[in-house]
Write an enzyme that holds these catalytic residues in place. Structure first.
Site, mmCIF file in Angstrom:
data_model
loop_
_atom_site.group_PDB
_atom_site.id
_atom_site.type_symbol
_atom_site.label_atom_id
_atom_site.label_comp_id
_atom_site.label_asym_id
_atom_site.label_seq_id
_atom_site.Cartn_x
_atom_site.Cartn_y
_atom_site.Cartn_z
ATOM 1 N N GLY A 21 9.507 48.564 48.652
ATOM 2 C CA GLY A 21 9.704 47.126 48.426
ATOM 3 C C GLY A 21 9.754 46.765 46.961
ATOM 4 O O GLY A 21 9.624 47.621 46.066
ATOM 5 N N SER A 22 9.930 45.466 46.702
ATOM 6 C CA SER A 22 10.190 44.988 45.346
ATOM 7 C C SER A 22 8.915 44.811 44.512
ATOM 8 O O SER A 22 9.009 44.575 43.305
ATOM 9 C CB SER A 22 10.956 43.662 45.413
ATOM 10 O OG SER A 22 10.224 42.722 46.175
ATOM 11 N N THR A 23 7.744 44.923 45.124
ATOM 12 C CA THR A 23 6.494 44.835 44.360
ATOM 13 C C THR A 23 6.028 46.233 43.953
ATOM 14 O O THR A 23 5.769 46.489 42.762
ATOM 15 C CB THR A 23 5.400 44.109 45.170
ATOM 16 O OG1 THR A 23 5.973 42.950 45.767
ATOM 17 C CG2 THR A 23 4.229 43.711 44.292
ATOM 18 N N GLY A 74 3.341 47.350 49.308
ATOM 19 C CA GLY A 74 3.405 45.892 49.359
ATOM 20 C C GLY A 74 3.075 45.366 50.745
ATOM 21 O O GLY A 74 2.690 46.127 51.639
ATOM 22 N N LYS A 94 3.504 43.901 57.661
ATOM 23 C CA LYS A 94 4.396 44.702 56.832
ATOM 24 C C LYS A 94 5.661 45.021 57.615
ATOM 25 O O LYS A 94 5.718 44.819 58.815
ATOM 26 C CB LYS A 94 3.710 46.016 56.426
ATOM 27 C CG LYS A 94 2.649 45.806 55.359
ATOM 28 C CD LYS A 94 2.090 47.125 54.813
ATOM 29 C CE LYS A 94 3.093 48.151 54.452
ATOM 30 N NZ LYS A 94 4.153 47.718 53.518
ATOM 31 N N GLU A 131 5.293 53.830 56.552
ATOM 32 C CA GLU A 131 4.244 53.196 55.732
ATOM 33 C C GLU A 131 2.893 53.296 56.432
ATOM 34 O O GLU A 131 1.876 53.591 55.802
ATOM 35 C CB GLU A 131 4.602 51.731 55.465
ATOM 36 C CG GLU A 131 5.768 51.580 54.506
ATOM 37 C CD GLU A 131 6.257 50.143 54.339
ATOM 38 O OE1 GLU A 131 6.896 49.874 53.320
ATOM 39 O OE2 GLU A 131 6.010 49.309 55.221
HETATM 40 O O1 LIG Z 1 6.562 46.435 54.326
HETATM 41 C C1 LIG Z 1 7.404 46.551 53.476
HETATM 42 C C2 LIG Z 1 8.644 47.318 53.649
HETATM 43 O O2 LIG Z 1 8.759 47.800 54.964
HETATM 44 C C3 LIG Z 1 7.191 45.893 52.152
HETATM 45 O O3 LIG Z 1 6.045 46.398 51.592
HETATM 46 C C4 LIG Z 1 7.078 44.409 52.347
HETATM 47 O O4 LIG Z 1 8.252 43.951 52.988
HETATM 48 C C5 LIG Z 1 6.888 43.671 51.028
HETATM 49 O O5 LIG Z 1 8.016 43.839 50.236
HETATM 50 P P1 LIG Z 1 8.175 43.139 48.834
HETATM 51 O O6 LIG Z 1 7.163 43.744 47.932
HETATM 52 O O7 LIG Z 1 9.614 43.445 48.464
HETATM 53 O O8 LIG Z 1 7.977 41.649 49.015
#
Ligand SMILES: O=C(CO)[C@H](O)[C@H](O)COP(=O)(O)O
Length: 224
Positions: free
Chosen positions: A26-28, A82, A94, A103
């Site tokens: 993910g983006s974080t 994330g 998630k 995950e």
């Molecule tokens: O569970 C996930 C991917 O399957 C990510 O951790 C979740 O969607 C958060 O993503 P982001 O940091 O981009 O908001």
């Protein structure tokens, strides 16, 4: 500073020499991975297990040595990932990126699970974000109907006009519950459906929540 960047980079501070770590998706956690890449270039020796094909590619580009999950002899020291929602009890939704199965497998096989989020992900109750449920493609329509009977509005996730396919070859049904007062019970009930592979509720798993704010500050909270 970007709140996601602040949280993601902070989590890299928990990584030390010799660790074997899980890398979320993910983006974080993107920012954690970039930071780890910098640390590796400076001499940090770690090995990492990616939770998705996307993260595997990013980690390779960042120069992080990778390890296949199947070869682990003992739990990982730490996984950073994330979340889409975090409750006051540190229960998570998630799977917004569709990587929830790997995950959950990798976080479950880790001594410590650190969750990185921006402040918008902290909610008074889970359920406004549609809960991702990974299902086998065979008979998904039937599984979707059964999910609907559990009190949600189920929607098959699509990508470019076709069903979204996970790294495991499955589909994702996003289940709009509106409110999830008992995540512990719901996760057990969902996984009883034969067509369900795994759901995106992570209960009693988070050891530390790292929350980033848009002014660049970060707050940490131990998981309950
Ligand atoms: O569970 C996930 C991917 O399957 C990510 O951790 C979740 O969607 C958060 O993503 P982001 O940091 O981009 O908001």
């Amino acid at each position: 500073m970007d709140a996601k960047k602040a949280a993601g980079e902070k989590a890299a501070e928990y990584i030390s020499d010799g660790m074997r770590i899980g890398l979320g998706t993910g983006s974080t956690v993107y920012w954690t991975i970039l930071r780890i890449g910098e640390l590796v270039k400076e001499g940090l020796r770690i090995e990492a297990v990616p939770t998705s094909v996307q993260t595997e590619k990013l980690a390779r580009e960042a120069g992080i040595p990778l390890l296949p999950f199947a070869r682990l002899q003992a739990p990982l020291d730490l996984t950073v990932d994330g979340a889409d929602e975090v409750s006051p009890k540190d229960e998570l939704i998630k799977g917004g990126g569709g990587a929830l199965l790997r995950e959950k497998m990798i976080a479950s096989f880790s001594d410590r699970f650190i969750v990185v989020v921006d402040h918008s992900k902290c909610v008074p109750e889970l359920g406004r974000f549609p809960l991702p449920v990974e299902v086998v493609p065979f008979g998904w329509e039937m599984t979707s109907k059964q999910l609907g009977q559990m009190g949600c509005e189920p929607v098959l996730r699509m990508k470019e006009g076709a069903p979204f396919v996970t790294d495991n070859g499955n589909y994702v049904i996003d289940c709009r519950f509106g409110s999830i007062p008992n995540a512990g019970e719901l996760t057990v009930e969902l996984n009883k459906l034969p067509g369900v592979v795994e759901n995106g509720l992570f209960v009693n798993m988070a050891d530390l929540i790292v929350v980033g704010h848009s002014d660049g500050t970060v707050r940490t909270k131990s998981g309950s």
